[in-house]
Design a protein around this motif. Structure first.
Motif, short mmCIF file in Angstrom:
data_model
loop_
_atom_site.label_atom_id
_atom_site.label_comp_id
_atom_site.label_asym_id
_atom_site.label_seq_id
_atom_site.Cartn_x
_atom_site.Cartn_y
_atom_site.Cartn_z
N ALA A 49 0.85 -1.18 0.00
CA ALA A 49 0.00 0.00 0.00
C ALA A 49 0.89 1.24 0.00
CB ALA A 49 -0.92 0.00 1.21
N SER A 50 0.43 2.27 -0.69
CA SER A 50 1.17 3.53 -0.73
C SER A 50 0.19 4.69 -0.72
CB SER A 50 2.06 3.58 -1.97
OG SER A 50 1.29 3.52 -3.15
N GLY A 51 0.74 5.87 -0.54
CA GLY A 51 -0.10 7.05 -0.47
C GLY A 51 -0.37 7.44 0.96
N PHE A 52 -1.44 8.18 1.15
CA PHE A 52 -1.79 8.66 2.49
C PHE A 52 -2.47 7.54 3.25
CE2 PHE A 52 -2.53 11.69 5.72
CZ PHE A 52 -3.79 11.44 6.23
N MET A 53 -1.73 6.93 4.18
CA MET A 53 -2.26 5.81 4.94
C MET A 53 -3.08 6.31 6.11
SD MET A 53 -1.35 3.11 3.36
CE MET A 53 -1.66 1.83 4.58
N PRO A 54 -4.30 5.83 6.25
CA PRO A 54 -5.11 6.23 7.40
C PRO A 54 -4.56 5.62 8.69
CG PRO A 54 -6.21 4.52 6.13
CD PRO A 54 -5.00 4.90 5.35
N ASP A 55 -4.95 6.19 9.81
CA ASP A 55 -4.49 5.67 11.09
C ASP A 55 -5.05 4.27 11.35
OD1 ASP A 55 -4.68 8.93 12.68
OD2 ASP A 55 -3.03 7.95 11.63
N TYR A 56 -6.25 4.05 10.87
CA TYR A 56 -6.92 2.78 11.12
C TYR A 56 -7.56 2.31 9.82
CZ TYR A 56 -10.20 -0.59 13.21
OH TYR A 56 -10.91 -1.71 13.52
N TYR A 57 -7.30 1.08 9.48
CA TYR A 57 -7.86 0.55 8.24
C TYR A 57 -7.97 -0.96 8.31
CZ TYR A 57 -2.87 -0.27 7.37
OH TYR A 57 -1.56 -0.67 7.49
N PHE A 58 -8.77 -1.47 7.42
CA PHE A 58 -8.80 -2.91 7.16
C PHE A 58 -8.06 -3.13 5.85
CE2 PHE A 58 -11.42 -3.25 10.59
CZ PHE A 58 -12.79 -3.14 10.41
N ILE A 59 -7.33 -4.21 5.77
CA ILE A 59 -6.69 -4.59 4.52
C ILE A 59 -6.86 -6.08 4.35
CG2 ILE A 59 -4.37 -4.84 5.53
CD1 ILE A 59 -3.31 -3.65 2.82
N GLY A 60 -7.15 -6.51 3.14
CA GLY A 60 -7.42 -7.93 2.98
C GLY A 60 -7.39 -8.40 1.55
N TRP A 61 -7.73 -9.66 1.42
CA TRP A 61 -7.69 -10.35 0.14
C TRP A 61 -9.07 -10.83 -0.24
CZ3 TRP A 61 -3.37 -10.26 -2.73
CH2 TRP A 61 -2.18 -9.92 -2.09
N PHE A 62 -9.39 -10.60 -1.50
CA PHE A 62 -10.62 -11.07 -2.09
C PHE A 62 -10.26 -11.86 -3.33
CE2 PHE A 62 -13.59 -8.44 0.39
CZ PHE A 62 -12.70 -7.56 0.97
N ARG A 63 -11.18 -12.68 -3.79
CA ARG A 63 -10.91 -13.41 -5.02
C ARG A 63 -12.18 -13.52 -5.85
NH1 ARG A 63 -9.78 -19.54 -2.62
NH2 ARG A 63 -11.96 -20.08 -2.13
#
Length: 130
Positions: A24-38
């Motif tokens: 991930a790049s750019g302006f990262m929020p303080d809190y986020y979800f990150i995940g995988w979808f297919r």
């Protein structure tokens, strides 16, 4: 604005392993979800696994439990999906996504297949075949 880029897909034999990476790049929020979808051909997008940045809580789809492991490296803004014991039914294009306005648990986000306003990568194909 956040951007995410996946890598690591490919062709693997049944029972084999692959590790997907997402940066991930750019302006990262303080809190986020990150995940995988297919998404497999002719099927709807499904959430595979996700992780919450704040407490590291995770979610796995039933199809991924015991075989896939999600991890993150906050220093690199990276998330990984280690996939073991791969099956032909795991064949799909895998997408990384980041939800910069998370609510509740990432399981809710994954179960609804993510949201269009999330940051999505272009996908990396995974083919499990002998």
């Amino acid at each position: 604005q956040v951007q995410v880029v996946e890598s690591g897909g490919g062709l693997v034999q049944p029972g084999g392993s692959l590790t997907l990476s997402c940066l991930a790049s750019g302006f990262m929020p303080d809190y986020y979800f990150i995940g995988w979808f297919r998404q497999a051909p002719g099927k709807e997008r499904e959430g595979v696994s996700c992780i919450a940045s704040r407490d590291g809580s995770t979610y796995y789809a039933d199809s991924a439990k015991g075989r896939f492991t999600i991890s993150k490296d906050s220093t690199k803004n990276a998330v990984y999906l280690q996939m073991d014991s791969l099956k032909p039914e795991d064949t799909a294009t895998y997408y990384c996504a980041l939800d910069s306005r998370p609510t509740r648990r990432c399981s809710s986000w994954a179960l609804r297949g993510g949201d269009d306003e999330d940051a999505w990568g272009s996908g990396t194909p995974v083919t499990v075949s002998s």
